[in-house]
Design a protein around this motif. Structure first.
Motif, PDB file in Angstrom:
ATOM      1  N   VAL A  38       0.878  -1.624  -0.197  1.00  0.00           N
ATOM      2  CA  VAL A  38       0.016  -0.468   0.197  1.00  0.00           C
ATOM      3  C   VAL A  38       0.716   1.064   0.188  1.00  0.00           C
ATOM      4  O   VAL A  38       2.054   1.456   0.831  1.00  0.00           O
ATOM      5  CB  VAL A  38      -0.523   0.236   1.053  1.00  0.00           C
ATOM      6  N   ALA A  39       0.319   2.218  -0.909  1.00  0.00           N
ATOM      7  CA  ALA A  39       1.180   3.491  -1.519  1.00  0.00           C
ATOM      8  C   ALA A  39      -0.072   4.645   0.020  1.00  0.00           C
ATOM      9  O   ALA A  39      -1.111   4.041  -0.283  1.00  0.00           O
ATOM     10  CB  ALA A  39       1.370   4.337  -1.946  1.00  0.00           C
ATOM     11  N   VAL A  40       0.676   5.438   1.212  1.00  0.00           N
ATOM     12  CA  VAL A  40      -0.508   5.836   1.574  1.00  0.00           C
ATOM     13  C   VAL A  40       0.271   7.421   1.617  1.00  0.00           C
ATOM     14  O   VAL A  40       0.987   8.025   1.626  1.00  0.00           O
ATOM     15  CB  VAL A  40      -0.076   5.502   3.805  1.00  0.00           C
ATOM     16  N   ASN A  41      -1.273   7.956   0.712  1.00  0.00           N
ATOM     17  CA  ASN A  41      -0.931   9.222   0.303  1.00  0.00           C
ATOM     18  C   ASN A  41      -1.397  10.434   1.895  1.00  0.00           C
ATOM     19  O   ASN A  41      -2.399   9.995   1.923  1.00  0.00           O
ATOM     20  CB  ASN A  41      -1.967   9.657  -0.739  1.00  0.00           C
ATOM     21  N   TYR A  42      -1.106  11.413   1.761  1.00  0.00           N
ATOM     22  CA  TYR A  42      -1.133  12.576   2.605  1.00  0.00           C
ATOM     23  C   TYR A  42      -1.139  14.019   2.142  1.00  0.00           C
ATOM     24  O   TYR A  42       0.179  13.907   1.286  1.00  0.00           O
ATOM     25  CB  TYR A  42      -0.664  12.374   4.078  1.00  0.00           C
ATOM     26  N   ARG A  43      -1.588  14.745   2.908  1.00  0.00           N
ATOM     27  CA  ARG A  43      -1.275  16.603   2.478  1.00  0.00           C
ATOM     28  C   ARG A  43      -0.743  16.706   3.307  1.00  0.00           C
ATOM     29  O   ARG A  43       0.681  17.191   2.864  1.00  0.00           O
ATOM     30  CB  ARG A  43      -2.702  16.715   2.197  1.00  0.00           C
ATOM     31  N   SER A  44      -0.958  16.605   3.922  1.00  0.00           N
ATOM     32  CA  SER A  44       0.070  17.518   5.421  1.00  0.00           C
ATOM     33  C   SER A  44       0.396  17.166   6.324  1.00  0.00           C
ATOM     34  O   SER A  44       1.321  17.037   7.024  1.00  0.00           O
ATOM     35  CB  SER A  44      -0.500  18.815   5.553  1.00  0.00           C
ATOM     36  N   ASP A  45      -0.284  15.741   7.420  1.00  0.00           N
ATOM     37  CA  ASP A  45      -0.174  15.077   8.486  1.00  0.00           C
ATOM     38  C   ASP A  45       1.066  13.766   8.122  1.00  0.00           C
ATOM     39  O   ASP A  45       0.267  13.151   8.484  1.00  0.00           O
ATOM     40  CB  ASP A  45      -1.336  14.667   9.203  1.00  0.00           C
ATOM     41  N   ALA A  46       2.089  14.459   8.196  1.00  0.00           N
ATOM     42  CA  ALA A  46       3.198  13.301   8.066  1.00  0.00           C
ATOM     43  C   ALA A  46       3.189  11.986   8.552  1.00  0.00           C
ATOM     44  O   ALA A  46       3.248  11.039   9.210  1.00  0.00           O
ATOM     45  CB  ALA A  46       4.042  14.036   7.676  1.00  0.00           C
ATOM     46  N   GLU A  47       3.071  12.737  10.185  1.00  0.00           N
ATOM     47  CA  GLU A  47       2.944  12.074  11.522  1.00  0.00           C
ATOM     48  C   GLU A  47       2.286  10.978  11.414  1.00  0.00           C
ATOM     49  O   GLU A  47       1.992   9.889  11.422  1.00  0.00           O
ATOM     50  CB  GLU A  47       2.950  12.550  13.069  1.00  0.00           C
ATOM     51  N   SER A  48       1.006  10.663  10.632  1.00  0.00           N
ATOM     52  CA  SER A  48      -0.187  10.135  10.627  1.00  0.00           C
ATOM     53  C   SER A  48       0.186   9.156   9.855  1.00  0.00           C
ATOM     54  O   SER A  48      -0.664   8.144  10.102  1.00  0.00           O
ATOM     55  CB  SER A  48      -1.452  10.637  10.621  1.00  0.00           C
ATOM     56  N   ALA A  49      -0.007  10.084   8.270  1.00  0.00           N
ATOM     57  CA  ALA A  49       1.042   9.261   7.129  1.00  0.00           C
ATOM     58  C   ALA A  49       1.574   8.095   8.029  1.00  0.00           C
ATOM     59  O   ALA A  49       2.087   6.572   7.621  1.00  0.00           O
ATOM     60  CB  ALA A  49       1.238   9.908   6.282  1.00  0.00           C
ATOM     61  N   ALA A  50       2.967   8.525   8.701  1.00  0.00           N
ATOM     62  CA  ALA A  50       3.444   6.929   9.114  1.00  0.00           C
ATOM     63  C   ALA A  50       3.237   5.730   9.837  1.00  0.00           C
ATOM     64  O   ALA A  50       3.676   5.257  10.245  1.00  0.00           O
ATOM     65  CB  ALA A  50       5.252   8.014   9.709  1.00  0.00           C
ATOM     66  N   GLU A  51       2.257   6.761  10.867  1.00  0.00           N
ATOM     67  CA  GLU A  51       1.587   5.788  12.068  1.00  0.00           C
ATOM     68  C   GLU A  51       1.452   4.471  11.203  1.00  0.00           C
ATOM     69  O   GLU A  51       1.409   3.582  11.250  1.00  0.00           O
ATOM     70  CB  GLU A  51       0.951   6.285  12.937  1.00  0.00           C
ATOM     71  N   THR A  52       0.436   5.072  10.630  1.00  0.00           N
ATOM     72  CA  THR A  52      -0.374   4.103   8.722  1.00  0.00           C
ATOM     73  C   THR A  52       0.562   3.077   8.379  1.00  0.00           C
ATOM     74  O   THR A  52       0.093   1.819   8.538  1.00  0.00           O
ATOM     75  CB  THR A  52      -1.102   4.672   8.366  1.00  0.00           C
ATOM     76  N   VAL A  53       1.775   3.827   7.655  1.00  0.00           N
ATOM     77  CA  VAL A  53       3.068   3.211   7.661  1.00  0.00           C
ATOM     78  C   VAL A  53       2.573   1.983   7.866  1.00  0.00           C
ATOM     79  O   VAL A  53       3.389   0.776   7.830  1.00  0.00           O
ATOM     80  CB  VAL A  53       4.181   3.665   6.696  1.00  0.00           C
ATOM     81  N   ALA A  54       3.436   2.720   9.607  1.00  0.00           N
ATOM     82  CA  ALA A  54       4.146   1.490  10.190  1.00  0.00           C
ATOM     83  C   ALA A  54       3.080   0.049  10.466  1.00  0.00           C
ATOM     84  O   ALA A  54       3.833  -1.267  10.626  1.00  0.00           O
ATOM     85  CB  ALA A  54       4.874   2.084  11.567  1.00  0.00           C
ATOM     86  N   ALA A  55       2.072   0.725  10.381  1.00  0.00           N
ATOM     87  CA  ALA A  55       0.842  -0.853  11.487  1.00  0.00           C
ATOM     88  C   ALA A  55       0.340  -1.734   9.364  1.00  0.00           C
ATOM     89  O   ALA A  55       0.766  -2.572  10.491  1.00  0.00           O
ATOM     90  CB  ALA A  55      -0.370   0.382  11.467  1.00  0.00           C
ATOM     91  N   ILE A  56       0.897  -0.989   8.935  1.00  0.00           N
ATOM     92  CA  ILE A  56       0.703  -1.462   7.606  1.00  0.00           C
ATOM     93  C   ILE A  56       2.140  -2.584   7.807  1.00  0.00           C
ATOM     94  O   ILE A  56       1.890  -4.064   7.318  1.00  0.00           O
ATOM     95  CB  ILE A  56       0.596  -0.722   5.538  1.00  0.00           C
ATOM     96  N   GLN A  57       2.839  -2.346   7.440  1.00  0.00           N
ATOM     97  CA  GLN A  57       4.460  -3.131   7.803  1.00  0.00           C
ATOM     98  C   GLN A  57       4.775  -4.486   8.688  1.00  0.00           C
ATOM     99  O   GLN A  57       4.927  -5.146   8.403  1.00  0.00           O
ATOM    100  CB  GLN A  57       5.749  -2.273   7.798  1.00  0.00           C
ATOM    101  N   ALA A  58       4.350  -3.367  10.108  1.00  0.00           N
ATOM    102  CA  ALA A  58       3.497  -4.148  11.318  1.00  0.00           C
ATOM    103  C   ALA A  58       2.783  -5.948  10.357  1.00  0.00           C
ATOM    104  O   ALA A  58       3.183  -7.091  10.772  1.00  0.00           O
ATOM    105  CB  ALA A  58       3.139  -4.000  12.568  1.00  0.00           C
ATOM    106  N   LEU A  59       1.886  -5.493   9.628  1.00  0.00           N
ATOM    107  CA  LEU A  59       1.376  -6.818   8.607  1.00  0.00           C
ATOM    108  C   LEU A  59       1.745  -7.513   7.958  1.00  0.00           C
ATOM    109  O   LEU A  59       1.317  -8.611   7.766  1.00  0.00           O
ATOM    110  CB  LEU A  59      -0.105  -6.103   8.163  1.00  0.00           C
TER     111      LEU A  59
END
Length: 255
Positions: free
Chosen positions: A32-53
């Motif tokens: 998954v590519a996680v797109n975000y406009r300005s909230d880089a921190e939330s996007a990084a958290e989503t990426v980490a959760a996906i990688q944990a899977l």
């Protein structure tokens, strides 16, 4: 894992419905590519959760209403993953709830550009890659607002109606290329945007106060929308395209 080997781009997926969709697709095997406009921190958290899977994931910053941002984003994802065969156009913003007579023209353009024009840009950009794959899927996240047409929401309802028109047109254009295009239309969902809407309309600070009067005894959750998306892009929905699925518990809530 029904989506193993597939690559998804989910716009606006750092938080809310987009995050739930990104996680659900990863659970089913997609990178998954996680797109975000300005909230880089939330996007990084989503990426980490996906990688944990155990799936690959990257954050990609882009304002979807910018053609230049969209081109850079799609090129970067294809460089990283090789292709894109699953797109969820989820990124969205709320309108300010004014009647047409009181609406700033800039507000109209801002909302339409994010919901509809951005989805058109990104869909156009991913189609060459998607056409090269055995199957492609595009999901548009719309709203029951595009059916109810409540007063004070013309920019939002017009944008969502345009988004749906794009979906139904694309479904006919791309069927010969093995690409399915469908619409998911949530009602009121327990997200940051949903909580702001409830406070503005009812004055309630807690959206869960609406549970008792909601279908099935609760307000819709982001995971309810994600589960609908994961069905539509799965092998179980191989023969579905050009369809709209309303996810509001049968209650017709605004969203």
């Amino acid at each position: 894992m029904s989506l193993a080997g597939r690559v998804a781009l989910v716009t606006g997926s750092g938080r809310g419905i987009g995050r739930a969709i990104a996680l659900a697709l990863a659970e089913d095997g997609a990178d998954v590519a996680v797109n975000y406009r300005s909230d880089a921190e939330s996007a990084a958290e989503t990426v980490a959760a996906i990688q944990a899977l155990g799936r690959r994931a990257i954050p990609v910053q882009a304002s979807v209403d910018s053609v230049e941002d969209d081109e850079r984003m799609v090129d970067h994802i294809i460089d990283e993953f090789g292709h894109i065969d699953l797109l969820v156009n989820n990124a969205g913003i709320a309108s300010r709830g004014r009647f047409v007579a009181d609406t700033d023209p800039a507000e109209m353009l801002r909302v339409l550009s994010t919901h509809a024009l951005g989805a058109h840009h990104i869909s156009r950009l991913v189609l060459p890659s998607m056409r090269s794959q055995p199957r492609g899927d595009i999901i548009m996240i719309s709203s029951v607002a595009a059916t109810s047409y409540a007063p004070g929401g013309a920019p939002y309802t017009m944008a969502k109606a345009a988004l749906e028109a794009l979906a139904f047109t694309l479904a006919k254009e791309e069927r010969a290329h093995g690409i399915r295009v469908n619409v998911v239309a949530p009602g009121l969902v327990d997200t940051e945007m949903g909580r702001r809407l409830v406070k503005a309309v009812t004055g309630k600070d807690d959206i869960r106060a609406l549970d008792a009067h909601s279908p099935f005894g609760r307000v819709c959750r982001p995971e309810d929308i994600a589960d609908t998306v994961r069905f539509l892009v799965s092998p179980r929905a191989e023969y579905l395209t050009g369809q709209k699925v309303t996810v509001d518990g049968g209650g017709g809530n605004v969203g």
